[in-house]
Design a protein around this motif. Structure first.
Motif, PDB file in Angstrom:
ATOM      1  N   LEU A 166       0.826  -1.211   0.000  1.00 52.36           N
ATOM      2  CA  LEU A 166       0.000   0.000   0.000  1.00 52.36           C
ATOM      3  C   LEU A 166       0.857   1.257   0.000  1.00 52.36           C
ATOM      4  N   LEU A 167       1.990   1.218   0.726  1.00 50.71           N
ATOM      5  CA  LEU A 167       2.902   2.357   0.738  1.00 50.71           C
ATOM      6  C   LEU A 167       3.485   2.595  -0.653  1.00 50.71           C
ATOM      7  N   GLY A 168       3.861   1.496  -1.338  1.00 49.72           N
ATOM      8  CA  GLY A 168       4.390   1.630  -2.698  1.00 49.72           C
ATOM      9  C   GLY A 168       3.353   2.185  -3.660  1.00 49.72           C
ATOM     10  N   CYS A 169       2.111   1.714  -3.543  1.00 48.15           N
ATOM     11  CA  CYS A 169       1.031   2.234  -4.399  1.00 48.15           C
ATOM     12  C   CYS A 169       0.839   3.726  -4.184  1.00 48.15           C
ATOM     13  N   ALA A 170       0.742   4.129  -2.923  1.00 49.66           N
ATOM     14  CA  ALA A 170       0.481   5.541  -2.612  1.00 49.66           C
ATOM     15  C   ALA A 170       1.650   6.417  -3.053  1.00 49.66           C
ATOM     16  N   ALA A 171       2.887   5.985  -2.764  1.00 46.73           N
ATOM     17  CA  ALA A 171       4.049   6.803  -3.118  1.00 46.73           C
ATOM     18  C   ALA A 171       4.186   6.925  -4.631  1.00 46.73           C
ATOM     19  N   GLY A 172       4.040   5.820  -5.351  1.00 44.93           N
ATOM     20  CA  GLY A 172       4.153   5.867  -6.808  1.00 44.93           C
ATOM     21  C   GLY A 172       3.085   6.737  -7.442  1.00 44.93           C
ATOM     22  N   ALA A 173       1.850   6.612  -6.949  1.00 42.61           N
ATOM     23  CA  ALA A 173       0.752   7.391  -7.517  1.00 42.61           C
ATOM     24  C   ALA A 173       0.941   8.879  -7.269  1.00 42.61           C
ATOM     25  N   VAL A 174       1.288   9.260  -6.043  1.00 40.40           N
ATOM     26  CA  VAL A 174       1.389  10.688  -5.734  1.00 40.40           C
ATOM     27  C   VAL A 174       2.611  11.314  -6.409  1.00 40.40           C
ATOM     28  N   LEU A 175       3.718  10.579  -6.528  1.00 37.87           N
ATOM     29  CA  LEU A 175       4.877  11.112  -7.242  1.00 37.87           C
ATOM     30  C   LEU A 175       4.555  11.356  -8.710  1.00 37.87           C
ATOM     31  N   ALA A 176       3.818  10.426  -9.326  1.00 37.65           N
ATOM     32  CA  ALA A 176       3.447  10.596 -10.727  1.00 37.65           C
ATOM     33  C   ALA A 176       2.472  11.757 -10.907  1.00 37.65           C
ATOM     34  N   LEU A 177       1.494  11.870 -10.006  1.00 39.67           N
ATOM     35  CA  LEU A 177       0.534  12.968 -10.094  1.00 39.67           C
ATOM     36  C   LEU A 177       1.230  14.324  -9.939  1.00 39.67           C
ATOM     37  N   CYS A 178       2.158  14.412  -8.993  1.00 41.91           N
ATOM     38  CA  CYS A 178       2.884  15.666  -8.799  1.00 41.91           C
ATOM     39  C   CYS A 178       3.798  15.957  -9.985  1.00 41.91           C
ATOM     40  N   GLY A 179       4.308  14.912 -10.637  1.00 42.40           N
ATOM     41  CA  GLY A 179       5.079  15.111 -11.856  1.00 42.40           C
ATOM     42  C   GLY A 179       4.232  15.730 -12.957  1.00 42.40           C
ATOM     43  N   VAL A 180       3.007  15.249 -13.100  1.00 39.17           N
ATOM     44  CA  VAL A 180       2.088  15.850 -14.076  1.00 39.17           C
ATOM     45  C   VAL A 180       1.841  17.319 -13.742  1.00 39.17           C
ATOM     46  N   ALA A 181       1.631  17.606 -12.460  1.00 33.06           N
ATOM     47  CA  ALA A 181       1.359  18.978 -12.047  1.00 33.06           C
ATOM     48  C   ALA A 181       2.535  19.895 -12.373  1.00 33.06           C
ATOM     49  N   MET A 182       3.759  19.444 -12.095  1.00 31.06           N
ATOM     50  CA  MET A 182       4.930  20.283 -12.361  1.00 31.06           C
ATOM     51  C   MET A 182       5.177  20.448 -13.862  1.00 31.06           C
ATOM     52  N   GLN A 183       4.966  19.408 -14.632  1.00 30.89           N
ATOM     53  CA  GLN A 183       5.138  19.529 -16.079  1.00 30.89           C
ATOM     54  C   GLN A 183       4.096  20.461 -16.671  1.00 30.89           C
ATOM     55  N   GLY A 184       2.891  20.455 -16.088  1.00 30.91           N
ATOM     56  CA  GLY A 184       1.878  21.396 -16.539  1.00 30.91           C
ATOM     57  C   GLY A 184       2.190  22.825 -16.122  1.00 30.91           C
ATOM     58  N   LEU A 185       2.706  22.992 -14.899  1.00 28.80           N
ATOM     59  CA  LEU A 185       3.036  24.326 -14.405  1.00 28.80           C
ATOM     60  C   LEU A 185       4.168  24.956 -15.218  1.00 28.80           C
ATOM     61  N   PHE A 186       5.229  24.189 -15.473  1.00 33.12           N
ATOM     62  CA  PHE A 186       6.379  24.709 -16.205  1.00 33.12           C
ATOM     63  C   PHE A 186       6.208  24.590 -17.726  1.00 33.12           C
ATOM     64  N   ARG A 187       5.109  23.934 -18.148  1.00 36.25           N
ATOM     65  CA  ARG A 187       4.848  23.715 -19.573  1.00 36.25           C
ATOM     66  C   ARG A 187       6.059  23.068 -20.250  1.00 36.25           C
ATOM     67  N   ASN A 188       6.603  22.075 -19.557  1.00 33.60           N
ATOM     68  CA  ASN A 188       7.795  21.378 -20.041  1.00 33.60           C
ATOM     69  C   ASN A 188       7.679  19.907 -19.665  1.00 33.60           C
ATOM     70  N   PRO A 189       7.650  19.009 -20.661  1.00 38.97           N
ATOM     71  CA  PRO A 189       7.504  17.581 -20.350  1.00 38.97           C
ATOM     72  C   PRO A 189       8.716  16.973 -19.673  1.00 38.97           C
ATOM     73  N   LEU A 190       9.816  17.724 -19.548  1.00 35.50           N
ATOM     74  CA  LEU A 190      11.001  17.219 -18.864  1.00 35.50           C
ATOM     75  C   LEU A 190      11.096  17.758 -17.438  1.00 35.50           C
ATOM     76  N   ALA A 191      10.054  18.443 -16.970  1.00 27.75           N
ATOM     77  CA  ALA A 191      10.067  18.969 -15.602  1.00 27.75           C
ATOM     78  C   ALA A 191       9.845  17.837 -14.609  1.00 27.75           C
ATOM     79  N   ASP A 192      10.289  18.088 -13.379  1.00 26.76           N
ATOM     80  CA  ASP A 192      10.256  17.065 -12.331  1.00 26.76           C
ATOM     81  C   ASP A 192       9.851  17.736 -11.029  1.00 26.76           C
ATOM     82  N   PRO A 193       9.159  17.028 -10.110  1.00 26.04           N
ATOM     83  CA  PRO A 193       8.782  17.649  -8.840  1.00 26.04           C
ATOM     84  C   PRO A 193       9.961  18.197  -8.048  1.00 26.04           C
TER      85      PRO A 193
END
Length: 345
Positions: free
Chosen positions: A71-98
């Motif tokens: 469950l910890l792996g599921c939660a950590a993987g999901a939230v890291l990926a979601l935050c990656g989407v948020a940062m790539q959207g914020l910086f408008r750069n697909p190579l951005a990272d949290p």
């Protein structure tokens, strides 16, 4: 760019992949359980009336060790990926990272303070050390991120380029302070600090799981409600304003959401790189840039990737265990180089 794969088919595949990853995570490790026994024991834990001899050991291993880790792996993987989407959207750069906003380095600094500082507090009960580590890591990540956001504010507006440069500078500063703590640490503390900085799900427990799980659910609920705003940001900040979105509020919320999500993940599992970079980019190639599809697809894929990486970390040098950050780096670094070369073509 449109979707390369029908959305419904992709989500079915991702859901099946996640179920398989959960099954393997429950079954495999230093003590391998038969796949059938692990599945039956899991259903018994859920209350299913399964009568089968020899499931007591499998049920005990799942309840005490494998289930919180999975469950910890599921939660950590999901939230890291979601935050990656948020940062790539914020910086408008697909190579951005949290990590660009300093949350990972801030969490590392907080963890270093907790690990090394504990040696200067005689009589500290050992039972408190994991909680102090998680709390300091979370506070460090959130604090550095808010400082980066504050430095990026000017004349009532958030300047993304200034925020990015501030994040790079504070990441370097935090890394230097962590290096100083590493130099001051004794052998036992140095091992703990090094292992935590490489990331691991080995210390999973229900007490460490619940804060991350609650924050992951909150992020997974909130970010899809901002999918239209993220789509508008792809057009540029001026265009998003003309479409009626409060761009400054959206940027502020994205930064705070990323700080909470990544800070909680790093506090629970240590530094795990590349999930927030690789997964959103790969999903974008499959489903296109529409965040209404990209966010849930990335959450499913991020959870699956981290679980499969954790299974590999357990098995590669069994009965010893590799830090999961090494596995994700071995997967993510070549993919990142491929992306860089692809951008040059």
């Amino acid at each position: 760019m449109g979707s390369l794969v029908p959305a419904r088919l992709l989500f079915v595949v991702l859901a099946l992949l996640l179920l398989i990853a959960i099954w393997l995570s429950l079954a495999l490790g230093p003590l391998n359980l038969a796949l059938g026994d692990s599945l039956a024991a899991a259903f018994r834990l859920l209350g299913a009336p399964i009568e089968r001899a020899g499931l007591e050991q499998a049920e005990l291993v799942l309840a005490q060790i494998r289930l919180p880790r999975t469950l910890l792996g599921c939660a950590a993987g999901a939230v890291l990926a979601l935050c990656g989407v948020a940062m790539q959207g914020l910086f408008r750069n697909p190579l951005a990272d949290p990590g660009l906003v300093g949350v990972s380095s801030g969490a590392a600094l907080g963890a270093a303070v907790a690990i090394v500082g504990a040696t200067f507090v005689p009589g500290l009960p050992l039972i408190w050390e994991p909680y102090l580590l998680s709390a300091f890591a979370f506070i460090g990540g959130l604090g550095v991120t808010l400082l980066v956001y504050r430095l990026g504010r000017r004349d009532g507006q958030t300047h993304v380029a200034t925020m990015l440069l501030s994040g790079i500078a504070l990441t370097a500063l935090a890394g230097a302070v962590v290096g100083l703590f590493t130099y001051l640490a004794d052998d036992r503390t140095l091992r703990s600090l090094t292992f935590w900085n490489l990331g691991s799900l080995n210390g999973a427990s229900y007490a460490r799981l619940w804060p991350l799980l609650l924050i992951t659910i909150a992020v997974a609920f909130w970010l899809p409600q901002r999918a239209k705003a993220l789509n508008a940001l792809l057009l540029g900040e001026s265009e998003a304003r003309h479409l009626g979105f409060d761009v400054e509020r959206i940027k502020r919320e994205l930064v705070v959401c990323t700080a909470l999500g990544v800070g909680a993940a790093v506090a629970a599992a240590g530094l795990i790189g590349f999930v927030g970079l690789v997964v959103p980019h790969l999903m974008r190639l499959l489903v296109g840039p529409d965040h209404r599809l990209l966010l849930p697809a990335s959450a499913l894929a991020g959870a699956s990737l981290l679980l499969l990486a954790d299974v590999a970390a357990r098995l590669v040098i069994a009965p010893a265990e590799l830090p999961i950050g090494i596995v994700t780096a071995l997967l993510g670094a070549p993919f990142f180089l491929y992306l860089l070369l692809r951008e040059r073509v």
